[in-house]
Design a protein around this motif. Structure first.
Motif, PDB file in Angstrom:
ATOM      1  N   ALA A  78       0.836  -1.204   0.000  1.00 25.18           N
ATOM      2  CA  ALA A  78       0.000   0.000   0.000  1.00 25.18           C
ATOM      3  C   ALA A  78       0.870   1.254   0.000  1.00 25.18           C
ATOM      4  CB  ALA A  78      -0.901  -0.003   1.221  1.00 25.18           C
ATOM      5  N   ARG A 126      -4.738   5.979   1.343  1.00 24.92           N
ATOM      6  CA  ARG A 126      -5.955   5.451   1.983  1.00 24.92           C
ATOM      7  C   ARG A 126      -5.532   4.613   3.189  1.00 24.92           C
ATOM      8  NH1 ARG A 126      -9.269   1.825  -1.757  1.00 24.92           N
ATOM      9  NH2 ARG A 126     -10.056   3.752  -2.703  1.00 24.92           N
ATOM     10  N   SER A 158     -14.512   0.961   0.265  1.00 26.09           N
ATOM     11  CA  SER A 158     -13.608   0.314  -0.705  1.00 26.09           C
ATOM     12  C   SER A 158     -13.741  -1.191  -0.475  1.00 26.09           C
ATOM     13  CB  SER A 158     -12.166   0.741  -0.435  1.00 26.09           C
ATOM     14  OG  SER A 158     -11.740   0.242   0.816  1.00 26.09           O
ATOM     15  N   PHE A 159     -13.106  -1.980  -1.342  1.00 26.66           N
ATOM     16  CA  PHE A 159     -13.170  -3.438  -1.165  1.00 26.66           C
ATOM     17  C   PHE A 159     -12.802  -3.826   0.267  1.00 26.66           C
ATOM     18  CE2 PHE A 159     -12.745  -3.611  -5.859  1.00 26.66           C
ATOM     19  CZ  PHE A 159     -13.695  -4.566  -6.143  1.00 26.66           C
ATOM     20  N   GLU A 160     -11.674  -3.273   0.749  1.00 26.39           N
ATOM     21  CA  GLU A 160     -11.209  -3.625   2.095  1.00 26.39           C
ATOM     22  C   GLU A 160     -12.146  -3.092   3.169  1.00 26.39           C
ATOM     23  OE1 GLU A 160      -9.328  -2.192  -0.241  1.00 26.39           O
ATOM     24  OE2 GLU A 160      -8.008  -3.858  -0.778  1.00 26.39           O
ATOM     25  N   ARG A 175     -15.340  -2.454   3.020  1.00 28.46           N
ATOM     26  CA  ARG A 175     -16.660  -3.099   3.049  1.00 28.46           C
ATOM     27  C   ARG A 175     -16.597  -4.552   3.520  1.00 28.46           C
ATOM     28  NH1 ARG A 175     -16.814  -0.568  -2.087  1.00 28.46           N
ATOM     29  NH2 ARG A 175     -16.423  -2.595  -3.044  1.00 28.46           N
ATOM     30  N   ARG A 224     -22.161  -5.936  -1.908  1.00 19.42           N
ATOM     31  CA  ARG A 224     -21.518  -5.880  -3.225  1.00 19.42           C
ATOM     32  C   ARG A 224     -20.633  -7.110  -3.418  1.00 19.42           C
ATOM     33  NH1 ARG A 224     -20.266   0.639  -2.994  1.00 19.42           N
ATOM     34  NH2 ARG A 224     -22.465   1.190  -2.806  1.00 19.42           N
ATOM     35  N   PRO A 225     -20.225  -7.371  -4.664  1.00 17.94           N
ATOM     36  CA  PRO A 225     -19.404  -8.574  -4.886  1.00 17.94           C
ATOM     37  C   PRO A 225     -18.088  -8.488  -4.124  1.00 17.94           C
ATOM     38  CG  PRO A 225     -20.197  -7.653  -6.974  1.00 17.94           C
ATOM     39  CD  PRO A 225     -20.508  -6.639  -5.917  1.00 17.94           C
ATOM     40  N   SER A 226     -17.735  -9.567  -3.472  1.00 22.49           N
ATOM     41  CA  SER A 226     -16.470  -9.652  -2.745  1.00 22.49           C
ATOM     42  C   SER A 226     -15.327  -9.784  -3.740  1.00 22.49           C
ATOM     43  CB  SER A 226     -16.500 -10.880  -1.834  1.00 22.49           C
ATOM     44  OG  SER A 226     -15.235 -11.101  -1.251  1.00 22.49           O
ATOM     45  N   GLN A 227     -14.137  -9.366  -3.336  1.00 20.95           N
ATOM     46  CA  GLN A 227     -12.965  -9.647  -4.180  1.00 20.95           C
ATOM     47  C   GLN A 227     -12.394 -11.025  -3.860  1.00 20.95           C
ATOM     48  OE1 GLN A 227      -9.303  -7.415  -3.406  1.00 20.95           O
ATOM     49  NE2 GLN A 227     -10.125  -6.650  -1.501  1.00 20.95           N
ATOM     50  N   TRP A 278     -15.553 -16.556  -0.885  1.00 23.93           N
ATOM     51  CA  TRP A 278     -16.442 -15.898   0.079  1.00 23.93           C
ATOM     52  C   TRP A 278     -17.563 -16.787   0.612  1.00 23.93           C
ATOM     53  CZ3 TRP A 278     -21.711 -15.132  -0.326  1.00 23.93           C
ATOM     54  CH2 TRP A 278     -22.281 -15.419  -1.561  1.00 23.93           C
ATOM     55  N   ASP A 303     -17.719  -0.091  -7.342  1.00 18.13           N
ATOM     56  CA  ASP A 303     -16.487   0.400  -6.711  1.00 18.13           C
ATOM     57  C   ASP A 303     -15.758   1.245  -7.744  1.00 18.13           C
ATOM     58  OD1 ASP A 303     -14.747  -0.314  -4.073  1.00 18.13           O
ATOM     59  OD2 ASP A 303     -13.416   0.098  -5.761  1.00 18.13           O
ATOM     60  N   LEU A 314      -2.612   4.001  -4.989  1.00 19.25           N
ATOM     61  CA  LEU A 314      -3.029   3.174  -3.843  1.00 19.25           C
ATOM     62  C   LEU A 314      -2.063   2.040  -3.589  1.00 19.25           C
ATOM     63  CD1 LEU A 314      -6.867   2.704  -4.363  1.00 19.25           C
ATOM     64  CD2 LEU A 314      -5.774   3.657  -2.321  1.00 19.25           C
ATOM     65  N   VAL A 315      -1.689   1.346  -4.645  1.00 19.53           N
ATOM     66  CA  VAL A 315      -0.836   0.161  -4.482  1.00 19.53           C
ATOM     67  C   VAL A 315       0.406   0.303  -5.369  1.00 19.53           C
ATOM     68  CG1 VAL A 315      -0.700  -2.355  -4.738  1.00 19.53           C
ATOM     69  CG2 VAL A 315      -2.777  -1.313  -3.808  1.00 19.53           C
ATOM     70  N   LEU A 345     -20.269 -14.916  -8.332  1.00 23.08           N
ATOM     71  CA  LEU A 345     -20.244 -13.464  -8.135  1.00 23.08           C
ATOM     72  C   LEU A 345     -20.955 -12.864  -9.351  1.00 23.08           C
ATOM     73  CD1 LEU A 345     -16.481 -12.875  -7.192  1.00 23.08           C
ATOM     74  CD2 LEU A 345     -18.432 -12.691  -5.635  1.00 23.08           C
TER      75      LEU A 345
END
Lengths: 403, 403
Positions: free
Chosen positions: A161, A166, A229-231, A233, A291-294, A298, B47, B108-109, B360
């Protein structure tokens, strides 16, 4: 179906007669030291890499049983067998713990993961209780201090990161510190333990708690606010539920019934939220906005999520008498024993698909070892004992009535 | 069920009438530039993070269509829209490409992932063909050189592996260089391209090829030998099959029919190996010794695996006349269109569970964007055209006969 005594008997015998013998028989590496944790269904070895999480957890487990259940020298010897391998090969020059080693102890993966250090601390802290060997205390104490030093940058130079864009902090470290603070209390001064416990409880119960949803988040901004954000949420119901029994332990130690009630309520809340009403079992990961997980895994059903839930429900019932805990306990018990227990070979399955079918037949691997199943069996057994004593048989009747 | 002409029509119309409009309509970020790729089933945004893999791939796709299908200025403008965001925000100081940015372009990354650079090279190389803008050529050329510089250490300082203990190299980079070498041939000198192509083919077809099993491995020792570890045993059939059509393209360019035949044989071999005879579809990951994978998603059915297979089978048939390619094409076509295509909204589903149920519902996310589906539809369309021309209708009859 079962009375409390029957449950108690079930958990105790499963631990002593099935699960422990599995690890004692199959995981000892007599040639190179340490444990082989990548085990097939029947205990045969399918990979020989050694992961510090799992070496530390197994040392802890057998030390803890020696300290808590019975001074069985086979257990202590088994713990020492792992500890000696860890001591010899487990640390980098700066004292932090590698993530993994080859079978003969050569480092494979750098110490990027602070939880290797957490489990090493637990291992040597618990082992010291059994051995009174100052070296063991030193390792636990020094490792613990290095965890505190790096807690704001747990991934160190391996973090991908970009700093500042963020900033996020993750739930796992404060959550595990709740447990660790009691695990190594005997090595720290009282003021430090008090401050640490206060801080962990605040982090877990306030900072990561999301007012709006009433749920506990896995990743938040440094001030505890929600980050869309993905993380941000990302939800991990099993992780929260595991933390809640750590909190109940702390609540009991502090005599804080309000804290205990809240931890019990949050256990039930996350269990209801995470329960798969179609196929049963608790989802691995969810998204707070649906929302869809990354994470492609899951919807899978993982052993640790379910056995940690059993602990939290029994502790919740014992400490609050909330019958909702009993109702859920019976439901989760049935699911867990039906799906994760292997009738033929001691240790339980770890990874099921959403429908509860075995996804990977392994009993141990890179992330699953001798830890959650035996710890849960022990915790449930001991909690059921306390329930029986406290209620003088009342809980036994209750569990019978509720089924 | 279909003749070659009917297939051709199906692939062409799906691309032009369904898939491209989905991305043109939903993914343009008119406010901040670049593309929004995290899209729900219906195209709504879930997202806003921007991943350089997907920005680059989408620039490439629309540039390629402009260059190859039709000089449609809407397509070129759309490519330029993404390219300009990438140019402005995508690179770190050393010129390497970030992995992800916020919606407004803040990093971000870190640039830990060399494939961000690969897709940026493809994007600007293809865009330059459309614009003749020297700046675009420079970005592609400079990025490509930095890929070559870091190819022995692609993860740079973010690699967690301890150097020397178990050196491994990964299939993905040489595999993608097979494709990239032809993509940016116009920017390199001929001797360099020849050397690069020779080297990639050797890596993919010899170094990563495992004599004993006849399979291509994902990770091998530097000398190409098998390493019995989680990484060494790991197989990714879809990845190999995708590489095989890159190799067929190279074989055609070199006029090397032996190479083409081998790539076709390896396509069929990995397809047979990876096919799920219980539920249909191709497994995501396997273990060469049949041991448990460390990847929980191993049994899932992913869109890219299936659409890349369709390309490889059609190219294999066109270049070798092996009817096994046609038989498999019809089978994989049926599975793919039945399970991945969404009858209601343009772009296809990406992630199915083992049974072929949608896991998904997203159409785009962190790893899925505007790339594999439209590229495959284009490649199949154009390959079916060539089959029809070459065989003067024979293939049309053949496809009909085989169904």
């Amino acid at each position: 179906m079962n009375s409390a005594d029957q449950y108690l008997d079930l958990y105790k015998k499963e631990l002593l007669n099935n699960v422990l013998p599995f690890w004692l028989t199959h995981s000892k590496d007599a040639e190179y030291g340490g444990y082989l944790t990548c085990l097939n269904r029947d205990g045969s070895v399918f990979d020989t890499d050694k992961f510090m999480w799992l070496q530390g957890r197994q040392v802890w487990l057998f030390s803890m049983l020696y300290n808590q259940v019975e001074q069985n020298t086979e257990w202590l010897d088994f713990a020492l067998h792992g500890a000696s391998f860890m001591e010899k090969h487990g640390r980098a020059e700066d004292g932090s713990w590698y993530f993994s080693l080859t079978r003969d102890g050569r480092p494979l993966v750098h110490p990027y993961n602070i939880f290797s250090d957490c489990f090493a601390t637990m291992a040597f802290g618990q082992l010291y209780k059994a051995t009174s060997e100052p070296r063991h205390a030193d390792i636990a104490y020094n490792t613990f201090n290095s965890i505190l030093d790096r807690q704001t940058n747990p991934k160190r130079q391996w973090s991908k990161a970009v700093a500042g864009t963020r900033p996020l902090k993750n739930f796992a470290l404060p959550m595990i510190l709740c447990n660790l603070s009691l695990e190594i209390e005997h090595l720290l001064d009282a003021a430090m333990v008090d401050a640490l416990i206060k801080d962990c409880i605040h982090e877990v119960m306030d900072v990561f708690y999301d007012e709006k949803s009433g749920l506990i988040l896995e990743n938040v901004a440094p001030d505890g606010s929600f980050v869309d954000s993905f993380e941000g949420r990302h939800l991990n119901p099993g992780h929260v539920i595991e933390a809640m029994w750590f909190i109940m332990d702390l609540g009991e130690r502090l005599g804080d019934q309000t804290l205990i009630e809240r931890a019990k309520d949050l256990t039930l809340k996350h269990l209801e939220y995470g329960w798969d009403s179609t196929y049963g079992g608790i989802f691995y990961f969810m998204d707070i906005k649906g929302r869809p997980s990354q994470h492609l895994e899951w919807d899978q059903k993982l052993w640790w999520v379910h056995v940690e839930t059993l602990i939290a429900l029994l502790k919740g019932y014992r400490l609050t008498n909330d019958e909702a805990c009993l109702r859920w306990f019976e439901k989760v018990h049935d699911y867990t024993w039906q799906h994760f227990k292997d009738a033929e070979y001691g240790e339980w399955y770890g990874y099921l698909n959403r429908r509860g079918e075995v996804l990977l037949p392994l009993k141990g691997g890179k992330w699953k070892g001798c830890y959650h199943v035996p710890r849960a069996l022990y915790q449930c057994w001991k909690t059921l004992e306390k329930i029986a004593v406290k209620n003088d048989g009342g809980a036994a009747r209750r569990l019978n009535v509720m089924s």
